[in-house]
Design a protein around this motif. Structure first.
Motif, PDB file in Angstrom:
ATOM      1  N   ALA A 151      -4.608  -0.103  -5.524  1.00  0.00           N
ATOM      2  CA  ALA A 151      -4.127   0.710  -4.414  1.00  0.00           C
ATOM      3  C   ALA A 151      -5.318   1.223  -3.619  1.00  0.00           C
ATOM      4  CB  ALA A 151      -3.298   1.884  -4.939  1.00  0.00           C
ATOM      5  N   CYS A 152      -5.046   1.629  -2.384  1.00  0.00           N
ATOM      6  CA  CYS A 152      -6.125   2.138  -1.519  1.00  0.00           C
ATOM      7  C   CYS A 152      -6.777   3.381  -2.096  1.00  0.00           C
ATOM      8  CB  CYS A 152      -5.574   2.469  -0.135  1.00  0.00           C
ATOM      9  SG  CYS A 152      -5.083   1.035   0.821  1.00  0.00           S
ATOM     10  N   LEU A 153      -5.960   4.254  -2.691  1.00  0.00           N
ATOM     11  CA  LEU A 153      -6.443   5.548  -3.167  1.00  0.00           C
ATOM     12  C   LEU A 153      -6.380   5.593  -4.680  1.00  0.00           C
ATOM     13  CD1 LEU A 153      -4.533   7.812  -0.611  1.00  0.00           C
ATOM     14  CD2 LEU A 153      -6.783   6.755  -0.368  1.00  0.00           C
ATOM     15  N   LEU A 154      -7.444   6.105  -5.290  1.00  0.00           N
ATOM     16  CA  LEU A 154      -7.507   6.231  -6.738  1.00  0.00           C
ATOM     17  C   LEU A 154      -7.207   7.671  -7.140  1.00  0.00           C
ATOM     18  CD1 LEU A 154     -10.746   4.182  -7.541  1.00  0.00           C
ATOM     19  CD2 LEU A 154      -8.378   3.378  -7.375  1.00  0.00           C
ATOM     20  N   GLY A 155      -6.663   7.815  -8.349  1.00  0.00           N
ATOM     21  CA  GLY A 155      -6.408   9.158  -8.854  1.00  0.00           C
ATOM     22  C   GLY A 155      -4.990   9.616  -8.562  1.00  0.00           C
ATOM     23  N   ASP A 156      -4.821  10.927  -8.449  1.00  0.00           N
ATOM     24  CA  ASP A 156      -3.499  11.499  -8.241  1.00  0.00           C
ATOM     25  C   ASP A 156      -2.905  11.054  -6.914  1.00  0.00           C
ATOM     26  OD1 ASP A 156      -3.733  12.883 -10.628  1.00  0.00           O
ATOM     27  OD2 ASP A 156      -4.611  14.654  -9.674  1.00  0.00           O
ATOM     28  N   PRO A 157      -1.567  10.931  -6.839  1.00  0.00           N
ATOM     29  CA  PRO A 157      -0.939  10.512  -5.588  1.00  0.00           C
ATOM     30  C   PRO A 157      -1.297  11.443  -4.429  1.00  0.00           C
ATOM     31  CG  PRO A 157       0.640  10.466  -7.399  1.00  0.00           C
ATOM     32  CD  PRO A 157      -0.586  11.137  -7.924  1.00  0.00           C
ATOM     33  N   VAL A 158      -1.521  10.849  -3.276  1.00  0.00           N
ATOM     34  CA  VAL A 158      -1.843  11.592  -2.057  1.00  0.00           C
ATOM     35  C   VAL A 158      -0.738  11.325  -1.059  1.00  0.00           C
ATOM     36  CG1 VAL A 158      -3.513  11.911  -0.201  1.00  0.00           C
ATOM     37  CG2 VAL A 158      -4.308  11.365  -2.514  1.00  0.00           C
ATOM     38  N   THR A 159      -0.097  12.375  -0.592  1.00  0.00           N
ATOM     39  CA  THR A 159       1.058  12.198   0.289  1.00  0.00           C
ATOM     40  C   THR A 159       0.821  12.664   1.718  1.00  0.00           C
ATOM     41  OG1 THR A 159       1.935  14.356  -0.380  1.00  0.00           O
ATOM     42  CG2 THR A 159       2.661  12.425  -1.641  1.00  0.00           C
ATOM     43  N   HIS A 160      -0.259  13.401   1.972  1.00  0.00           N
ATOM     44  CA  HIS A 160      -0.409  14.004   3.293  1.00  0.00           C
ATOM     45  C   HIS A 160      -1.142  13.109   4.295  1.00  0.00           C
ATOM     46  CE1 HIS A 160      -4.319  15.005   1.428  1.00  0.00           C
ATOM     47  NE2 HIS A 160      -4.799  15.030   2.671  1.00  0.00           N
ATOM     48  N   LEU A 161      -1.669  11.991   3.828  1.00  0.00           N
ATOM     49  CA  LEU A 161      -2.392  11.114   4.745  1.00  0.00           C
ATOM     50  C   LEU A 161      -1.425  10.222   5.511  1.00  0.00           C
ATOM     51  CD1 LEU A 161      -5.420   9.956   2.561  1.00  0.00           C
ATOM     52  CD2 LEU A 161      -5.376  11.742   4.297  1.00  0.00           C
ATOM     53  N   ALA A 162      -1.664  10.053   6.781  1.00  0.00           N
ATOM     54  CA  ALA A 162      -0.820   9.200   7.617  1.00  0.00           C
ATOM     55  C   ALA A 162      -0.989   7.741   7.195  1.00  0.00           C
ATOM     56  CB  ALA A 162      -1.186   9.367   9.088  1.00  0.00           C
ATOM     57  N   PRO A 163       0.067   6.958   7.289  1.00  0.00           N
ATOM     58  CA  PRO A 163      -0.057   5.530   6.976  1.00  0.00           C
ATOM     59  C   PRO A 163      -1.066   4.860   7.901  1.00  0.00           C
ATOM     60  CG  PRO A 163       2.255   6.184   7.121  1.00  0.00           C
ATOM     61  CD  PRO A 163       1.457   7.343   7.635  1.00  0.00           C
ATOM     62  N   ALA A 164      -1.953   4.105   7.314  1.00  0.00           N
ATOM     63  CA  ALA A 164      -2.976   3.384   8.074  1.00  0.00           C
ATOM     64  C   ALA A 164      -3.471   2.240   7.196  1.00  0.00           C
ATOM     65  CB  ALA A 164      -4.140   4.318   8.441  1.00  0.00           C
ATOM     66  N   TRP A 165      -4.253   1.350   7.799  1.00  0.00           N
ATOM     67  CA  TRP A 165      -4.772   0.231   7.007  1.00  0.00           C
ATOM     68  C   TRP A 165      -5.594   0.728   5.832  1.00  0.00           C
ATOM     69  CZ3 TRP A 165      -9.952  -0.426   6.181  1.00  0.00           C
ATOM     70  CH2 TRP A 165     -10.840   0.193   7.060  1.00  0.00           C
ATOM     71  N   SER A 166      -6.295   1.847   6.009  1.00  0.00           N
ATOM     72  CA  SER A 166      -7.195   2.344   4.967  1.00  0.00           C
ATOM     73  C   SER A 166      -6.476   3.149   3.890  1.00  0.00           C
ATOM     74  CB  SER A 166      -8.287   3.208   5.602  1.00  0.00           C
ATOM     75  OG  SER A 166      -7.714   4.302   6.310  1.00  0.00           O
ATOM     76  N   THR A 167      -5.243   3.579   4.155  1.00  0.00           N
ATOM     77  CA  THR A 167      -4.511   4.395   3.188  1.00  0.00           C
ATOM     78  C   THR A 167      -3.337   3.659   2.541  1.00  0.00           C
ATOM     79  OG1 THR A 167      -3.065   5.326   4.909  1.00  0.00           O
ATOM     80  CG2 THR A 167      -5.118   6.511   4.413  1.00  0.00           C
ATOM     81  N   ARG A 168      -2.830   2.612   3.204  1.00  0.00           N
ATOM     82  CA  ARG A 168      -1.668   1.886   2.668  1.00  0.00           C
ATOM     83  C   ARG A 168      -1.866   0.372   2.599  1.00  0.00           C
ATOM     84  NH1 ARG A 168       2.897   5.257   3.646  1.00  0.00           N
ATOM     85  NH2 ARG A 168       2.209   7.393   3.213  1.00  0.00           N
TER      86      ARG A 168
END
Length: 365
Positions: A151-168
């Motif tokens: 996944a793009c992000l490691l660790g605990d789930p992050v919900t506040h970031l807007a969908p983008a190529w770098s986050t999703r």
């Protein structure tokens, strides 16, 4: 490769050759123009004497890869950057943007740090550096074991970031194969297996034969990041070159060809397009331009469009004395002297200088 050995090159004329530009950019970078007092490299500097952006772990990893490629991986600049990354790793500080309080960790950033550390470790024989790189690789492998994918992000789930190529997105994560291959070479027992798993998901994906983008860069969006798609092409090229996987090289070429179909009339490339080829908003980006030119050389593309892109890249460098740097947005008046664009550009122009030049898979920034 030794792209930093352009001694005695005159870069003061109106027309700059690819070789001269490569040497001037390398000089600027090796002189630490975007290196922070801590040893970290920053993303950019606002003008030749302006403020630096905050220290950037991902770009520090890139810097180590670049410095090893130009014969400076055991120099003072690299040593300071290594010490900064190793100290953060030992302290358990994995935040991708240290200046922010959110502590978010991007898998892509971890991979670029991993690869940089492992390249310096391989060059210098510093066991502690290699071990730090392998511990970073462990985090990528563990993430795949836990999630079934990277996944793009490691660790605990992050919900506040807007969908983008770098986050999703997923396609840019193909470049993480490079770090995993380096970890495999350093003795990691499972890194190569995980790298192959990432690649196979892309190579074996069905295609519909339509002229649209080969893959989405952000799920649910019809906006395509050419920067992310170039990362995907680069990762597939790395894997295919390192392992002899012709299928991965074919898909990398297909990604690259689609990027080149988005070239603007003046030779530049937009940062974003719509899936149907319409403008995606935003400005032209020189990181995409440099990546596209570099990929064209890696895949042996020729023709007027590649020449126009090379000329565009050369014509928009910031230059002073024996130094040059690449600017992120070419159509603005600000001199946003950018680290990653400059590294991409140095490699792209080095390859364009002579047709027989090659990069090893581990050298690609």
């Amino acid at each position: 490769m030794s792209i930093g050995s352009q001694e005695g090159v005159d870069v003061r004329g109106d027309a700059m050759s690819p070789e001269a530009a490569t040497g001037a950019i390398t000089t600027w970078f090796r002189n630490g123009r975007t290196q922070h007092a801590s040893g970290a490299f920053c993303g950019w500097r606002e003008g030749p004497e302006g403020p630096l952006s905050p220290p950037y772990p991902e770009i520090t990893g890139y810097a180590l890869t670049f410095l090893t490629g130009v014969g400076a991986g055991d120099g003072a600049a690299a040593e300071r950057a290594v010490d900064w990354l190793v100290a953060r790793e030992r302290a358990g500080d994995h935040a991708s943007r240290p200046e922010r309080a959110d502590g978010i960790v991007y898998a892509f950033d971890v991979a670029m740090i991993t690869h940089g550390l492992l390249r310096v470790g391989a060059l210098t024989g510093r066991v502690a550096v290699t071990e730090a790189g392998l511990r970073q690789a462990d985090r990528l492998v563990a993430a795949v074991d836990h999630e079934g994918r990277l996944a793009c992000l490691l660790g605990d789930p992050v919900t506040h970031l807007a969908p983008a190529w770098s986050t999703r997105g997923q396609v840019h994560l193909l470049k993480c194969a490079q770090a995993l291959l380096s970890a495999h070479e350093a003795g990691h027992p499972r890194a190569r297996q995980v790298a192959e798993r990432l690649v196979r998901a892309a190579v074996d994906a069905p295609t519909d034969g339509e002229p649209g983008p080969p893959v989405p860069t952000c799920p649910g969006s019809d906006t395509v990041s050419l920067h992310a798609l170039c990362y995907g092409a680069e990762g597939l090229w790395v894997w295919g070159t390192a392992t002899g996987d012709e299928a991965a090289l074919r898909v990398s070429r297909r990604f690259t060809e689609w990027v080149w179909r988005q070239q603007l009339p003046d030779g530049a490339f937009p940062g974003f397009v719509r899936a149907d080829g319409r403008p995606g908003g935003g400005r032209a980006q020189n990181d995409v331009l440099a990546q596209a030119v570099r990929l064209a050389s890696l895949h042996r593309f020729t023709g007027v469009s590649v020449n126009a892109a090379t000329d565009h890249l050369l014509g928009r460098l910031w230059r002073h004395g024996e130094e040059a740097a690449a600017i992120y947005w070419p159509d603005t008046d600000s001199a946003h002297l950018n680290s990653w664009v400059s590294m991409f550009a140095a490699q792209a122009l080095w390859l364009r200088g002579r047709s027989e030049r090659r990069l090893d898979w581990w050298e690609l920034v």
